[in-house]
Design a protein around this motif. Sequence first.
Motif, mmCIF file in Angstrom:
data_model
loop_
_atom_site.group_PDB
_atom_site.id
_atom_site.type_symbol
_atom_site.label_atom_id
_atom_site.label_comp_id
_atom_site.label_asym_id
_atom_site.label_seq_id
_atom_site.Cartn_x
_atom_site.Cartn_y
_atom_site.Cartn_z
ATOM 1 N N ALA A 124 -21.818 -59.852 -44.354
ATOM 2 C CA ALA A 124 -20.837 -59.512 -43.314
ATOM 3 C C ALA A 124 -19.448 -60.051 -43.632
ATOM 4 C CB ALA A 124 -21.300 -60.058 -41.965
ATOM 5 N N GLN A 125 -19.353 -60.847 -44.685
ATOM 6 C CA GLN A 125 -18.081 -61.453 -45.091
ATOM 7 C C GLN A 125 -17.466 -62.271 -43.950
ATOM 8 O OE1 GLN A 125 -15.708 -58.153 -46.633
ATOM 9 N NE2 GLN A 125 -16.435 -58.576 -48.694
ATOM 10 N N GLU A 126 -18.318 -63.041 -43.257
ATOM 11 C CA GLU A 126 -17.833 -63.849 -42.141
ATOM 12 C C GLU A 126 -16.788 -64.860 -42.615
ATOM 13 O OE1 GLU A 126 -21.125 -65.600 -40.133
ATOM 14 O OE2 GLU A 126 -21.951 -63.683 -39.455
ATOM 15 N N ARG A 127 -17.010 -65.430 -43.788
ATOM 16 C CA ARG A 127 -16.052 -66.411 -44.298
ATOM 17 C C ARG A 127 -14.716 -65.741 -44.626
ATOM 18 N NH1 ARG A 127 -14.786 -69.225 -49.296
ATOM 19 N NH2 ARG A 127 -14.216 -71.390 -48.801
ATOM 20 N N SER A 128 -14.770 -64.536 -45.180
ATOM 21 C CA SER A 128 -13.533 -63.810 -45.484
ATOM 22 C C SER A 128 -12.748 -63.512 -44.215
ATOM 23 C CB SER A 128 -13.858 -62.500 -46.213
ATOM 24 O OG SER A 128 -14.458 -62.758 -47.459
ATOM 25 N N GLU A 129 -13.478 -63.200 -43.139
ATOM 26 C CA GLU A 129 -12.819 -62.935 -41.857
ATOM 27 C C GLU A 129 -12.149 -64.195 -41.327
ATOM 28 O OE1 GLU A 129 -11.703 -60.713 -38.403
ATOM 29 O OE2 GLU A 129 -12.371 -60.117 -40.404
ATOM 30 N N GLN A 130 -12.834 -65.335 -41.429
ATOM 31 C CA GLN A 130 -12.253 -66.594 -40.970
ATOM 32 C C GLN A 130 -11.029 -66.973 -41.790
ATOM 33 O OE1 GLN A 130 -15.541 -69.347 -41.072
ATOM 34 N NE2 GLN A 130 -16.191 -68.837 -39.001
ATOM 35 N N LEU A 131 -11.089 -66.747 -43.094
ATOM 36 C CA LEU A 131 -9.933 -67.039 -43.944
ATOM 37 C C LEU A 131 -8.752 -66.144 -43.572
ATOM 38 C CD1 LEU A 131 -11.656 -67.482 -47.427
ATOM 39 C CD2 LEU A 131 -10.473 -69.257 -46.119
ATOM 40 N N ALA A 132 -9.035 -64.865 -43.308
ATOM 41 C CA ALA A 132 -7.965 -63.933 -42.943
ATOM 42 C C ALA A 132 -7.301 -64.356 -41.636
ATOM 43 C CB ALA A 132 -8.528 -62.516 -42.822
ATOM 44 N N ILE A 133 -8.115 -64.759 -40.660
ATOM 45 C CA ILE A 133 -7.571 -65.211 -39.376
ATOM 46 C C ILE A 133 -6.778 -66.505 -39.563
ATOM 47 C CG2 ILE A 133 -8.189 -66.059 -37.070
ATOM 48 C CD1 ILE A 133 -10.675 -64.215 -37.264
ATOM 49 N N GLY A 134 -7.297 -67.383 -40.411
ATOM 50 C CA GLY A 134 -6.642 -68.672 -40.633
ATOM 51 C C GLY A 134 -5.293 -68.575 -41.309
ATOM 52 N N THR A 135 -5.009 -67.445 -41.960
ATOM 53 C CA THR A 135 -3.714 -67.325 -42.635
ATOM 54 C C THR A 135 -2.551 -67.401 -41.653
ATOM 55 O OG1 THR A 135 -3.756 -64.888 -42.545
ATOM 56 C CG2 THR A 135 -4.652 -65.943 -44.530
ATOM 57 N N TYR A 136 -2.758 -66.915 -40.412
ATOM 58 C CA TYR A 136 -1.647 -66.972 -39.450
ATOM 59 C C TYR A 136 -1.255 -68.418 -39.173
ATOM 60 C CZ TYR A 136 1.155 -66.817 -35.260
ATOM 61 O OH TYR A 136 2.177 -67.010 -34.368
ATOM 62 N N GLU A 137 -2.259 -69.262 -38.898
ATOM 63 C CA GLU A 137 -1.953 -70.667 -38.642
ATOM 64 C C GLU A 137 -1.319 -71.310 -39.869
ATOM 65 O OE1 GLU A 137 -2.034 -72.205 -35.843
ATOM 66 O OE2 GLU A 137 -2.908 -70.518 -34.759
ATOM 67 N N ALA A 138 -1.800 -70.917 -41.052
ATOM 68 C CA ALA A 138 -1.237 -71.482 -42.284
ATOM 69 C C ALA A 138 0.233 -71.088 -42.446
ATOM 70 C CB ALA A 138 -2.052 -71.016 -43.487
ATOM 71 N N PHE A 139 0.544 -69.814 -42.213
ATOM 72 C CA PHE A 139 1.937 -69.371 -42.298
ATOM 73 C C PHE A 139 2.785 -70.042 -41.222
ATOM 74 C CE2 PHE A 139 0.498 -65.825 -45.001
ATOM 75 C CZ PHE A 139 1.541 -65.789 -45.917
ATOM 76 N N HIS A 140 2.198 -70.239 -40.050
ATOM 77 C CA HIS A 140 2.919 -70.904 -38.962
ATOM 78 C C HIS A 140 3.275 -72.337 -39.356
ATOM 79 C CE1 HIS A 140 4.138 -71.802 -34.854
ATOM 80 N NE2 HIS A 140 3.369 -72.876 -34.885
ATOM 81 N N ILE A 141 2.348 -73.022 -40.005
ATOM 82 C CA ILE A 141 2.594 -74.399 -40.449
ATOM 83 C C ILE A 141 3.682 -74.429 -41.523
ATOM 84 C CG2 ILE A 141 1.559 -76.373 -41.650
ATOM 85 C CD1 ILE A 141 -1.136 -75.455 -40.278
ATOM 86 N N LEU A 142 3.641 -73.466 -42.427
ATOM 87 C CA LEU A 142 4.632 -73.423 -43.509
ATOM 88 C C LEU A 142 6.016 -73.030 -42.997
ATOM 89 C CD1 LEU A 142 2.530 -71.692 -46.304
ATOM 90 C CD2 LEU A 142 3.293 -74.072 -46.272
ATOM 91 N N GLY A 143 6.069 -72.144 -42.012
ATOM 92 C CA GLY A 143 7.353 -71.716 -41.467
ATOM 93 C C GLY A 143 8.234 -71.077 -42.529
ATOM 94 N N THR A 144 9.486 -71.478 -42.571
ATOM 95 C CA THR A 144 10.431 -70.875 -43.520
ATOM 96 C C THR A 144 10.098 -71.219 -44.968
ATOM 97 O OG1 THR A 144 11.922 -72.766 -43.215
ATOM 98 C CG2 THR A 144 12.305 -70.825 -41.842
ATOM 99 N N ARG A 145 9.231 -72.194 -45.188
ATOM 100 C CA ARG A 145 8.815 -72.513 -46.565
ATOM 101 C C ARG A 145 7.991 -71.375 -47.169
ATOM 102 N NH1 ARG A 145 5.568 -77.838 -46.380
ATOM 103 N NH2 ARG A 145 5.865 -77.825 -48.655
ATOM 104 N N ALA A 146 7.525 -70.463 -46.304
ATOM 105 C CA ALA A 146 6.747 -69.315 -46.779
ATOM 106 C C ALA A 146 7.629 -68.113 -47.099
ATOM 107 C CB ALA A 146 5.710 -68.927 -45.734
ATOM 108 N N THR A 147 8.944 -68.282 -47.072
ATOM 109 C CA THR A 147 9.861 -67.166 -47.324
ATOM 110 C C THR A 147 9.619 -66.459 -48.657
ATOM 111 O OG1 THR A 147 11.544 -68.175 -45.908
ATOM 112 C CG2 THR A 147 12.299 -66.514 -47.461
ATOM 113 N N PRO A 148 9.166 -67.138 -49.719
ATOM 114 C CA PRO A 148 8.864 -66.402 -50.957
ATOM 115 C C PRO A 148 7.838 -65.280 -50.779
ATOM 116 C CG PRO A 148 8.990 -68.748 -51.422
ATOM 117 C CD PRO A 148 9.076 -68.603 -49.932
ATOM 118 N N ALA A 149 7.078 -65.316 -49.683
ATOM 119 C CA ALA A 149 6.078 -64.266 -49.431
ATOM 120 C C ALA A 149 6.660 -63.087 -48.657
ATOM 121 C CB ALA A 149 4.895 -64.846 -48.661
#
Length: 324
Positions: A124-149
Amino acid sequence: MSTCSATQNLHPSLVMSKRRKFVIAVLFCMSAVAVIAFLAHRQDPEPAYAGHPLSFWVEILGRRSPPWGDTQGATNAIAHIGPASLPLLLKWIQHEPAQWRDKLAAPLKRLPYEWTHWLSACIAQERSEQLAIGTYEAFHILGTRATPALEDLSRLMNATNATATSARATENLGCLGTNALAALLAVIQDPRHPRQWQAVAAVGSMPDMGDAAKLSVPAIIACIGNTNDETLSLMAVNVIGRLRAAPDLSVPALVCCLQSTNAIIRISSAEAIAAFGTQATSAIPALTNMLTDPDPELRDCAAKTLHEIAPSTFTNVPPPHHID
């Protein structure tokens, strides 16, 4: 008798044959999953923090039910790893759920064995789904430091054939702050783009927009009058209230929404007007009319807003009260 006896003797062997086939199929699937996971790990070495790889921390951020794990540790990990996490975050964001996987995994999940539960989660790729959801929090933590993306996220946002990926990319662009404003406004101004309301929400989630908030207002106001998409209209109303910018444009647009046939939009518009405080006095006549509305929740909301925008003038307006 001999015929019946021979037939009965066949049953155990047939059952064993079916069991062997099932076990072989399961072992094959487990081996395939293990090989794929091993190859993926070899191809994408992960940065680590406190002895755990990046995926460990992002998965914690992506869990939607307890136990969540060490969320503070995950926050520290993302902040420490920084922009080095972006290649993997951009990879994980592109997970697209597939119904056939869920259907295949469901029977295994019902079996009372740990290994079948593990295999079910892999299929079911449950871990892949959790990683995909977790990217939002990760980008939120990085903030403008994620601008290269920025360029990659913009490309994924516009790849609307990948529905989940496009929606996540749009949401995550808001974490980059005003660096992503031009890309999001381009989507907001395109009535054919399926990510319009997510782009409006992403702009509303940006912290400390400063003067850039004024630049966003005209495009978002244009979405308010979209009677074909009430989700977009409601989101635009809420974001205008959050931005509290350009009251000369925003307040008249919100006053028009007080005439909507949708009660939720009317209430949200009144609440958004309240956010402008004394800069919204032009809304007084429309809000005064709402005081006689047959809907008690609308009347209460109008009274509350009047107390916010003209407290000295409307001392005779009944104070707002809690509605159960």
